[in-house]
Each structure stands twice: as structure tokens, then as C-alpha cells.
Design an enzyme around this catalytic site. Structure first.
Site, PDB file in Angstrom:
ATOM      1  N   SER A 272       0.842  -1.199   0.000  1.00 16.04           N
ATOM      2  CA  SER A 272       0.000   0.000   0.000  1.00 16.04           C
ATOM      3  C   SER A 272       0.871   1.241   0.000  1.00 16.04           C
ATOM      4  O   SER A 272       1.982   1.242   0.552  1.00 16.04           O
ATOM      5  CB  SER A 272      -0.905   0.029   1.235  1.00 16.04           C
ATOM      6  OG  SER A 272      -1.560   1.286   1.354  1.00 16.04           O
TER       7      SER A 272
ATOM      8  N   TYR B  64      -1.789   0.273  10.099  1.00 17.17           N
ATOM      9  CA  TYR B  64      -1.922  -0.327   8.763  1.00 17.17           C
ATOM     10  C   TYR B  64      -0.688  -0.021   7.919  1.00 17.17           C
ATOM     11  O   TYR B  64      -0.110  -0.910   7.285  1.00 17.17           O
ATOM     12  CB  TYR B  64      -3.183   0.200   8.088  1.00 17.17           C
ATOM     13  CG  TYR B  64      -3.317  -0.209   6.639  1.00 17.17           C
ATOM     14  CD1 TYR B  64      -3.597  -1.529   6.295  1.00 17.17           C
ATOM     15  CD2 TYR B  64      -3.159   0.728   5.613  1.00 17.17           C
ATOM     16  CE1 TYR B  64      -3.720  -1.908   4.962  1.00 17.17           C
ATOM     17  CE2 TYR B  64      -3.284   0.365   4.286  1.00 17.17           C
ATOM     18  CZ  TYR B  64      -3.568  -0.955   3.963  1.00 17.17           C
ATOM     19  OH  TYR B  64      -3.675  -1.319   2.647  1.00 17.17           O
TER      20      TYR B  64
ATOM     21  N   ALA C 148       2.283   0.764   8.951  1.00 14.65           N
ATOM     22  CA  ALA C 148       3.443   0.067   9.517  1.00 14.65           C
ATOM     23  C   ALA C 148       3.464  -1.391   9.081  1.00 14.65           C
ATOM     24  O   ALA C 148       4.532  -1.954   8.785  1.00 14.65           O
ATOM     25  CB  ALA C 148       3.426   0.168  11.041  1.00 14.65           C
ATOM     26  N   ALA C 149       2.305  -2.020   9.035  1.00 13.29           N
ATOM     27  CA  ALA C 149       2.228  -3.412   8.602  1.00 13.29           C
ATOM     28  C   ALA C 149       2.626  -3.545   7.127  1.00 13.29           C
ATOM     29  O   ALA C 149       3.349  -4.475   6.741  1.00 13.29           O
ATOM     30  CB  ALA C 149       0.817  -3.955   8.822  1.00 13.29           C
TER      31      ALA C 149
END
Length: 224
Positions: free
Chosen positions: A118, A128, A130-131
Site C-alpha cells: 500500500s 496499517y 506500519a504493517a
């Protein structure tokens, strides 16, 4: 690959058109079954975040794998800060790691692995983002660990893409216009834009592209 709706469905449909025998996965049996019928794929239902579920699903998954597209994930909420961050890591990173690790013995030489990232992975986005940044780091390691067999591993990183379930009822007209205004070409992305990029990365012609993050965002974030 998780492919019931949106980007995942578009990728699966494009790969079917290109002659691949496609297996789509996910947790919603009814959605998967309908999509599989419509695009000519085979559905296998399981939760990619569960080691036990992934292990149990192996009997239904192909004995050899030429292409793996990791598309599970999304922005996940939580009851508190800790649970939200853990949930996003599990949904976006653990799913890809578990499925890829389980299928690694089945990868053919010259296989292709693509994981959906993303724009948030490099622009913020809290837990989100960071993931998704972690997905990039994991993919870089994967490219080197499997590269000796000619296997490639890349991330396709979309920006704002319409016609998906990602934003749900959070997308206002004002926010939509703001996101479009950030692009160089003045339009939102489509699932087909992402699918075409994934299809190229899974092709024989893309054998010297590995360990990369390919942005599909209309210029909203420049890759330089």
C-alpha cells in the site's frame, strides 16, 4: 490468493485470461464460490492468519505453484491501541508469511511471488501503514532467500483504488477529491490497473525484477 472481491478478484480474473490455473482463497465461502464460477477459478476457503487453517488447507491447494499472489489484509480496527496494531500486523503480514512459508516446498523454479502492499507503507497510515512497510522488508529478504532458484518476490503498492471494499462508508466525496488531486494523472486507480501490473510481474519476462516495490498510484507518491 485472496480474491473474492475488488483488487484480488481483478488479479485472479486477469491471470485466468492469461491461461493460468487459478485457485482463489479467503474466509467467505459464498463470495469465493460466486467469484470462482464467474471467472473460471477454483475456490479454497480458509483463514490465512491461522497456522492450523493454512496447514489444513494444503491438501486442497496445488501440489506445485508457479505463481503466488498474497492479497489478504486491510485496515483492521481494535478495542485498544495494542489490539489494533497486532490485528493489522496479523492481517497484512502474518497471512502472507504463513501462506508463503507453507507453499515454499511447492514453488517451481522461476516461480513468481507478488504481495499487495500500500502507498500507506511509505506515507504513514498508523498501524496499517506500519504493517505494509513490514511487508516490504519481508519481501526483500524473501527475494534473496529464493533468488538462487530464479524465484522472484515483489510488492505491488496501490494508491487510492476505487471499486473495492477497503474504504467502505468512510469515503466521503471531499476525501475522494483530495486523494484524486494528489495524483499526476487526475484520476483514481482501478482494480484493473493493479491487476495488469501483477500480471506482468508474474510473467516470464519479469524474471530480472525482484525485491522491488512497484507503485501503482498515478504519481501520488513518487518512487525515487
Amino acid at each position: 490468493m485472496v480474491a473474492g472481491t475488488g483488487i484480488g478478484r481483478a488479479i485472479a480474473e486477469e491471470l485466468v485470461k492469461r491461461g493460468l490455473d487459478v485457485v482463489i482463497t479467503g474466509r467467505r465461502a459464498d463470495v469465493l464460490a460466486a467469484t470462482a464460477r464467474e471467472i473460471g477459478a477454483r475456490p479454497v476457503v480458509f483463514d490465512a492468519a491461522s497456522p492450523e487453517a493454512v496447514e489444513a488447507a494444503l491438501a486442497e491447494l496445488p501440489s506445485t505453484v508457479d505463481v503466488l499472489v498474497n492479497n489478504a489484509g486491510g485496515a483492521v480496527g481494535g478495542d485498544d491501541v495494542r489490539s489494533q496494531w497486532l490485528a493489522n500486523y496479523e492481517s497484512n503480514v502474518i497471512t502472507a508469511v504463513l501462506v508463503t512459508t507453507a507453499l515454499e516446498p511447492r514453488f517451481t523454479d522461476q516461480a513468481r511471488i507478488v504481495t499487495i502492499g500500500s502507498i500507506a507503507g511509505r506515507r504513514g497510515g498508523g498501524s496499517y501503514g506500519a504493517a505494509k512497510a513490514a511487508v516490504e522488508a519481508w519481501t526483500a529478504e524473501l527475494a534473496f532467500s529464493l533468488g538462487g532458484r530464479g524465484i522472484t518476490a515483489n510488492v505491488v503498492s496501490p494508491g487510492y483504488v476505487e471499486d473495492t471494499e477497503f474504504f467502505g462508508d468512510r469515503m466521503t466525496d471531499r476525501r475522494r477529491q483530495t486523494l484524486i488531486a494528489q495524483t499526476a494523472n487526475g484520476r483514481p486507480g482501478t482494480p484493473a490497473d493493479v491487476a495488469a501490473t501483477v500480471a506482468f510481474l508474474t510473467s516470464p519476462e519479469a524474471g530480472h525484477i525482484t525485491g522491488q516495490v512497484i507503485a501503482v498510484n498515478g504519481g501520488a507518491a513518487l518512487g525515487r
